[in-house]
Scaffold this motif. Structure first.
Motif, PDB file in Angstrom:
ATOM      1  N   PHE A  24       0.942  -1.330   0.018  1.00 54.26           N
ATOM      2  CA  PHE A  24      -0.032  -0.024  -0.020  1.00 54.26           C
ATOM      3  C   PHE A  24       1.002   0.634  -0.191  1.00 54.26           C
ATOM      4  O   PHE A  24       1.637   1.565   0.268  1.00 54.26           O
ATOM      5  CB  PHE A  24      -0.671  -0.364   0.797  1.00 54.26           C
ATOM      6  CG  PHE A  24      -2.060  -1.286   2.104  1.00 54.26           C
ATOM      7  CD1 PHE A  24      -2.699  -1.488   0.523  1.00 54.26           C
ATOM      8  CD2 PHE A  24      -2.012  -1.946   2.280  1.00 54.26           C
ATOM      9  CE1 PHE A  24      -4.111  -2.538   0.601  1.00 54.26           C
ATOM     10  CE2 PHE A  24      -2.318  -3.286   2.380  1.00 54.26           C
ATOM     11  CZ  PHE A  24      -3.958  -3.609   1.544  1.00 54.26           C
ATOM     12  N   VAL A  27       3.795   0.695   1.592  1.00 49.59           N
ATOM     13  CA  VAL A  27       4.150  -0.412   2.117  1.00 49.59           C
ATOM     14  C   VAL A  27       3.831  -1.903   1.948  1.00 49.59           C
ATOM     15  O   VAL A  27       2.606  -1.775   1.680  1.00 49.59           O
ATOM     16  CB  VAL A  27       2.994   0.053   3.991  1.00 49.59           C
ATOM     17  CG1 VAL A  27       2.838  -0.767   4.888  1.00 49.59           C
ATOM     18  CG2 VAL A  27       3.560   1.880   3.679  1.00 49.59           C
ATOM     19  N   ALA A  29       2.559  -4.799   3.059  1.00 49.82           N
ATOM     20  CA  ALA A  29       1.486  -5.280   3.978  1.00 49.82           C
ATOM     21  C   ALA A  29       1.666  -6.866   3.785  1.00 49.82           C
ATOM     22  O   ALA A  29       1.859  -7.664   5.012  1.00 49.82           O
ATOM     23  CB  ALA A  29       0.318  -4.587   4.035  1.00 49.82           C
ATOM     24  N   PRO A  48       2.329  -9.365  15.726  1.00 53.61           N
ATOM     25  CA  PRO A  48       2.166  -7.542  15.506  1.00 53.61           C
ATOM     26  C   PRO A  48       1.399  -6.839  15.542  1.00 53.61           C
ATOM     27  O   PRO A  48       0.866  -7.169  13.786  1.00 53.61           O
ATOM     28  CB  PRO A  48       3.387  -6.872  16.236  1.00 53.61           C
ATOM     29  CG  PRO A  48       4.545  -7.767  15.573  1.00 53.61           C
ATOM     30  CD  PRO A  48       3.280  -9.090  15.397  1.00 53.61           C
ATOM     31  N   ASN A  49       0.876  -5.735  15.917  1.00 49.83           N
ATOM     32  CA  ASN A  49      -0.227  -5.152  15.016  1.00 49.83           C
ATOM     33  C   ASN A  49       0.738  -4.569  13.906  1.00 49.83           C
ATOM     34  O   ASN A  49       1.586  -4.437  13.465  1.00 49.83           O
ATOM     35  CB  ASN A  49      -0.500  -3.660  15.337  1.00 49.83           C
ATOM     36  CG  ASN A  49      -1.631  -3.939  16.454  1.00 49.83           C
ATOM     37  OD1 ASN A  49      -2.788  -4.876  15.897  1.00 49.83           O
ATOM     38  ND2 ASN A  49      -0.974  -3.501  18.098  1.00 49.83           N
ATOM     39  N   GLY A  50      -0.627  -4.236  12.307  1.00 52.00           N
ATOM     40  CA  GLY A  50       0.392  -4.505  10.902  1.00 52.00           C
ATOM     41  C   GLY A  50       1.100  -5.118  11.011  1.00 52.00           C
ATOM     42  O   GLY A  50       1.903  -4.767   9.277  1.00 52.00           O
ATOM     43  N   SER A  51       1.320  -6.548  11.101  1.00 55.32           N
ATOM     44  CA  SER A  51       2.276  -6.958  10.298  1.00 55.32           C
ATOM     45  C   SER A  51       1.675  -7.957   8.835  1.00 55.32           C
ATOM     46  O   SER A  51       2.466  -8.981   8.354  1.00 55.32           O
ATOM     47  CB  SER A  51       2.519  -9.070  11.646  1.00 55.32           C
ATOM     48  OG  SER A  51       0.944  -9.055  12.395  1.00 55.32           O
ATOM     49  N   GLY A  52       0.205  -7.751   8.952  1.00 61.82           N
ATOM     50  CA  GLY A  52      -0.239  -7.844   7.545  1.00 61.82           C
ATOM     51  C   GLY A  52      -1.100  -9.150   8.359  1.00 61.82           C
ATOM     52  O   GLY A  52      -1.686  -9.554   7.026  1.00 61.82           O
ATOM     53  N   LYS A  53      -1.629  -9.690   9.069  1.00 63.20           N
ATOM     54  CA  LYS A  53      -3.081 -10.384   9.030  1.00 63.20           C
ATOM     55  C   LYS A  53      -3.436 -10.479   8.183  1.00 63.20           C
ATOM     56  O   LYS A  53      -4.897 -10.958   7.866  1.00 63.20           O
ATOM     57  CB  LYS A  53      -3.182 -10.200  10.751  1.00 63.20           C
ATOM     58  CG  LYS A  53      -1.966 -10.868  10.966  1.00 63.20           C
ATOM     59  CD  LYS A  53      -2.469 -11.408  12.731  1.00 63.20           C
ATOM     60  CE  LYS A  53      -2.516  -9.831  13.841  1.00 63.20           C
ATOM     61  NZ  LYS A  53      -1.388  -8.920  13.852  1.00 63.20           N
ATOM     62  N   THR A  54      -4.513  -9.129   8.935  1.00 59.79           N
ATOM     63  CA  THR A  54      -5.869  -8.919   7.914  1.00 59.79           C
ATOM     64  C   THR A  54      -5.885  -8.680   6.677  1.00 59.79           C
ATOM     65  O   THR A  54      -6.782  -9.290   5.407  1.00 59.79           O
ATOM     66  CB  THR A  54      -6.746  -7.670   8.629  1.00 59.79           C
ATOM     67  OG1 THR A  54      -7.193  -7.847   9.894  1.00 59.79           O
ATOM     68  CG2 THR A  54      -7.941  -6.742   7.684  1.00 59.79           C
ATOM     69  N   THR A  55      -4.978  -7.889   5.819  1.00 58.52           N
ATOM     70  CA  THR A  55      -4.424  -8.026   5.007  1.00 58.52           C
ATOM     71  C   THR A  55      -4.494  -9.480   3.271  1.00 58.52           C
ATOM     72  O   THR A  55      -5.197  -9.624   2.448  1.00 58.52           O
ATOM     73  CB  THR A  55      -2.989  -7.392   5.271  1.00 58.52           C
ATOM     74  OG1 THR A  55      -2.830  -5.995   4.990  1.00 58.52           O
ATOM     75  CG2 THR A  55      -2.562  -6.933   3.014  1.00 58.52           C
TER      76      THR A  55
END
Ligand code: ADP
Ligand code: MG
Length: 261
Positions: A24, A27, A29, A48-55
């Motif tokens: 993105f 970034v 992701a 961690p937060n922002g590590s790409g799980k939801t992506t």
């Protein structure tokens, strides 16, 4: 011709995600993320937060296009498919913000998720009203069985907005189950819910593998994750850093350094 892949142990590989990348605006992701899952397996995915799980969930459910990589379920490549086509192939997901229809009852939300609803065809309503009614009645019975299974029967006819957050999360998992999914992607199913509902959620999730359903759970609560997962995957910076038995992964130095300290 598509072949169903078999792993070395002879168990059936359900889905294989290889080298997925997604950026993105600079970034990264997902950075060559890979993960495979067998039938009836529960994989706990954390990082961690922002590590790409939801992506990762967004890419494999068709909501986001990957820049690179390959994703296959039951032998069929899915990255060029639309979300509804991926859902028809058996991948279903929950969202962190649930996406239930708040004005409808909990039961109606789940009934909307059954596939092949004859009432959807307007002509059926006029030409085959009795068949349509019977079908709807069957779906109502099936949906009520799901509510029983989740210990939520008494809330089936309540409107969604009157349910607690945890009860709504249970309903969102029931929606996935109503879609006859073979792979459920659950995004933080127990985050922020009361302890009693957390136990109910975990008990519901472990009923899925004996039916041959596989689950990938994203969750920050590692105790909950280790309780239900046969395998853990630690993700950081969009990569699969560590993948294996929960006891091994939780003791891995990369996990201790990046996540637990
Ligand atoms: P996680 O679920 O592990 O917390 P995400 O997949 O939500 O992580 O996010 C991974 C990275 O991608 C983060 O840096 C996040 O800010 C970024 N990101 C995610 N979705 C978008 C988006 N739609 N637009 C821009 N950046 C995004
Ligand atoms: Mg997330």
């Amino acid at each position: 011709m598509h072949l169903v892949a078999k792993s070395i142990e002879g168990t059936i590989m359900l889905a294989d995600f290889r080298g997925l990348s997604k950026h993105f605006n600079g970034v990264l992701a997902l950075d060559g993320f890979s993960l495979s899952i067998e039938r009836g397996e529960i994989v706990g995915l954390f990082g961690p937060n922002g590590s790409g799980k939801t992506t990762f969930f967004n890419v494999v459910s068709g909501l986001l296009a990957a820049d690179q990589g390959r994703a296959v379920i039951k032998g069929t490549p899915i990255l060029r498919l639309k979300p509804f086509q991926i859902a028809q192939l058996g991948i279903s997901r929950t969202f962190q913000n649930l996406r239930l229809i708040r004005q409808l009852t909990a039961l109606e939300n789940v009934m909307l998720c059954f596939s092949g609803q004859s009432g959807e065809e307007l002509s059926n309503l006029f030409l085959r009203p009795r068949a349509t009614r019977n079908h709807e009645e069957e779906n109502r019975v099936r949906a009520l069985e799901l509510f029983e299974r989740a210990g939520l029967r008494e809330k089936a006819n309540a409107s969604v907005h009157s349910l607690s957050y945890g009860q709504q999360k249970l309903v969102s998992v029931l929606c996935c189950m109503a879609m006859d999914a073979e792979l459920l992607l659950l995004d933080e199913p127990v985050a922020g819910i009361a302890p009693e509902l957390k136990e109910r959620m975990l008990s519901l999730i472990v009923t899925l593998p004996p039916e041959g359903t596989s689950v990938i759970i994203v969750e920050h609560n590692l105790d909950a994750l280790a309780q239900v997962s046969g395998r853990l995957v630690f993700m950081n910076g969009g990569r699969n850093i560590c993948d294996g038995l929960p006891t091994d992964v939780l003791q891995d130095p990369s996990v201790i350094e990046a996540y637990l300290e």
